[in-house]
Design a protein around this motif. Sequence first.
Motif, PDB file in Angstrom:
ATOM      1  N   PRO A 176      46.115  35.678  45.508  1.00  0.00           N
ATOM      2  CA  PRO A 176      45.378  35.360  44.290  1.00  0.00           C
ATOM      3  C   PRO A 176      44.474  36.500  43.781  1.00  0.00           C
ATOM      4  O   PRO A 176      44.172  36.577  42.599  1.00  0.00           O
ATOM      5  CB  PRO A 176      44.531  34.148  44.679  1.00  0.00           C
ATOM      6  CG  PRO A 176      45.310  33.513  45.788  1.00  0.00           C
ATOM      7  CD  PRO A 176      45.918  34.664  46.539  1.00  0.00           C
ATOM      8  N   TYR A 177      44.083  37.390  44.680  1.00  0.00           N
ATOM      9  CA  TYR A 177      43.220  38.496  44.278  1.00  0.00           C
ATOM     10  C   TYR A 177      43.984  39.583  43.523  1.00  0.00           C
ATOM     11  O   TYR A 177      43.377  40.485  42.952  1.00  0.00           O
ATOM     12  CB  TYR A 177      42.495  39.079  45.492  1.00  0.00           C
ATOM     13  CG  TYR A 177      41.528  38.093  46.086  1.00  0.00           C
ATOM     14  CD1 TYR A 177      40.295  37.843  45.491  1.00  0.00           C
ATOM     15  CD2 TYR A 177      41.866  37.372  47.230  1.00  0.00           C
ATOM     16  CE1 TYR A 177      39.416  36.916  46.027  1.00  0.00           C
ATOM     17  CE2 TYR A 177      40.990  36.443  47.770  1.00  0.00           C
ATOM     18  CZ  TYR A 177      39.771  36.215  47.160  1.00  0.00           C
ATOM     19  OH  TYR A 177      38.901  35.293  47.682  1.00  0.00           O
ATOM     20  N   LEU A 178      45.311  39.490  43.523  1.00  0.00           N
ATOM     21  CA  LEU A 178      46.103  40.427  42.723  1.00  0.00           C
ATOM     22  C   LEU A 178      45.961  40.133  41.235  1.00  0.00           C
ATOM     23  O   LEU A 178      46.189  41.000  40.413  1.00  0.00           O
ATOM     24  CB  LEU A 178      47.583  40.362  43.133  1.00  0.00           C
ATOM     25  CG  LEU A 178      47.923  40.903  44.511  1.00  0.00           C
ATOM     26  CD1 LEU A 178      49.347  40.527  44.902  1.00  0.00           C
ATOM     27  CD2 LEU A 178      47.736  42.413  44.543  1.00  0.00           C
ATOM     28  N   GLY A 179      45.613  38.896  40.907  1.00  0.00           N
ATOM     29  CA  GLY A 179      45.350  38.527  39.523  1.00  0.00           C
ATOM     30  C   GLY A 179      46.558  38.141  38.710  1.00  0.00           C
ATOM     31  O   GLY A 179      46.440  37.936  37.501  1.00  0.00           O
ATOM     32  N   PHE A 180      47.736  38.014  39.330  1.00  0.00           N
ATOM     33  CA  PHE A 180      48.935  37.688  38.568  1.00  0.00           C
ATOM     34  C   PHE A 180      48.838  36.337  37.868  1.00  0.00           C
ATOM     35  O   PHE A 180      49.400  36.158  36.792  1.00  0.00           O
ATOM     36  CB  PHE A 180      50.173  37.715  39.461  1.00  0.00           C
ATOM     37  CG  PHE A 180      50.487  39.075  40.013  1.00  0.00           C
ATOM     38  CD1 PHE A 180      50.423  40.203  39.216  1.00  0.00           C
ATOM     39  CD2 PHE A 180      50.853  39.226  41.335  1.00  0.00           C
ATOM     40  CE1 PHE A 180      50.715  41.466  39.721  1.00  0.00           C
ATOM     41  CE2 PHE A 180      51.151  40.474  41.846  1.00  0.00           C
ATOM     42  CZ  PHE A 180      51.083  41.594  41.040  1.00  0.00           C
ATOM     43  N   ASP A 196      42.825  35.772  32.600  1.00  0.00           N
ATOM     44  CA  ASP A 196      42.008  36.859  32.071  1.00  0.00           C
ATOM     45  C   ASP A 196      42.745  38.190  32.268  1.00  0.00           C
ATOM     46  O   ASP A 196      42.944  38.626  33.401  1.00  0.00           O
ATOM     47  CB  ASP A 196      40.658  36.890  32.793  1.00  0.00           C
ATOM     48  CG  ASP A 196      39.741  38.000  32.316  1.00  0.00           C
ATOM     49  OD1 ASP A 196      40.142  38.788  31.424  1.00  0.00           O
ATOM     50  OD2 ASP A 196      38.621  38.093  32.839  1.00  0.00           O
ATOM     51  N   PRO A 197      43.146  38.855  31.181  1.00  0.00           N
ATOM     52  CA  PRO A 197      43.885  40.113  31.331  1.00  0.00           C
ATOM     53  C   PRO A 197      43.043  41.234  31.939  1.00  0.00           C
ATOM     54  O   PRO A 197      43.583  42.224  32.425  1.00  0.00           O
ATOM     55  CB  PRO A 197      44.311  40.464  29.906  1.00  0.00           C
ATOM     56  CG  PRO A 197      43.362  39.730  29.030  1.00  0.00           C
ATOM     57  CD  PRO A 197      42.937  38.502  29.786  1.00  0.00           C
TER      58      PRO A 197
END
Length: 159
Positions: free
Chosen positions: A93-97, A101-102
Amino acid sequence: MPPQHLTRSAEELLHLVESLHAMPFFQGEEKAADRWSGPGHHVAVLVESQDFWEDRSSGVVEEAEESIAADLAGLAALLTQRWGAPETVDLGPYLGFDNPDPDFQAPEPMDFLCGLAGSMQVWRPPASDRWIALAIGQADPEWPLQLLAAFGEGAALPG
């Protein structure tokens, strides 16, 4: 350069983890040979395998993986004796995929760790506002495997 594999016992690694846990966090970024720190975090390379530029054969890689995993298991057993069983934290989840929020960027040290490892084992020592994590990471298939220790403020890792 961090020490090569099998140069430290689990007890020596525990002593290193304890000293890093006690180290104050810095206001700015600070880098040393085997450690980097910033506001609210430290990351240290505890053990590093050889690199795999010359030889990526399955036997060589498997031996390095088994050795690093054994180091992780030995240190994790000592930390568990001291602070209880760890929780496993998925770093995906910390990869942000999946973040809408871009401009999402994970807080450190998770932003760094999620580029090297898929998960980490986390201990939350009693009477401390910090967590301690261990992960095995590798930046690229030719690069060394690393046993990493990360330290962060409690607020940086939801619990």
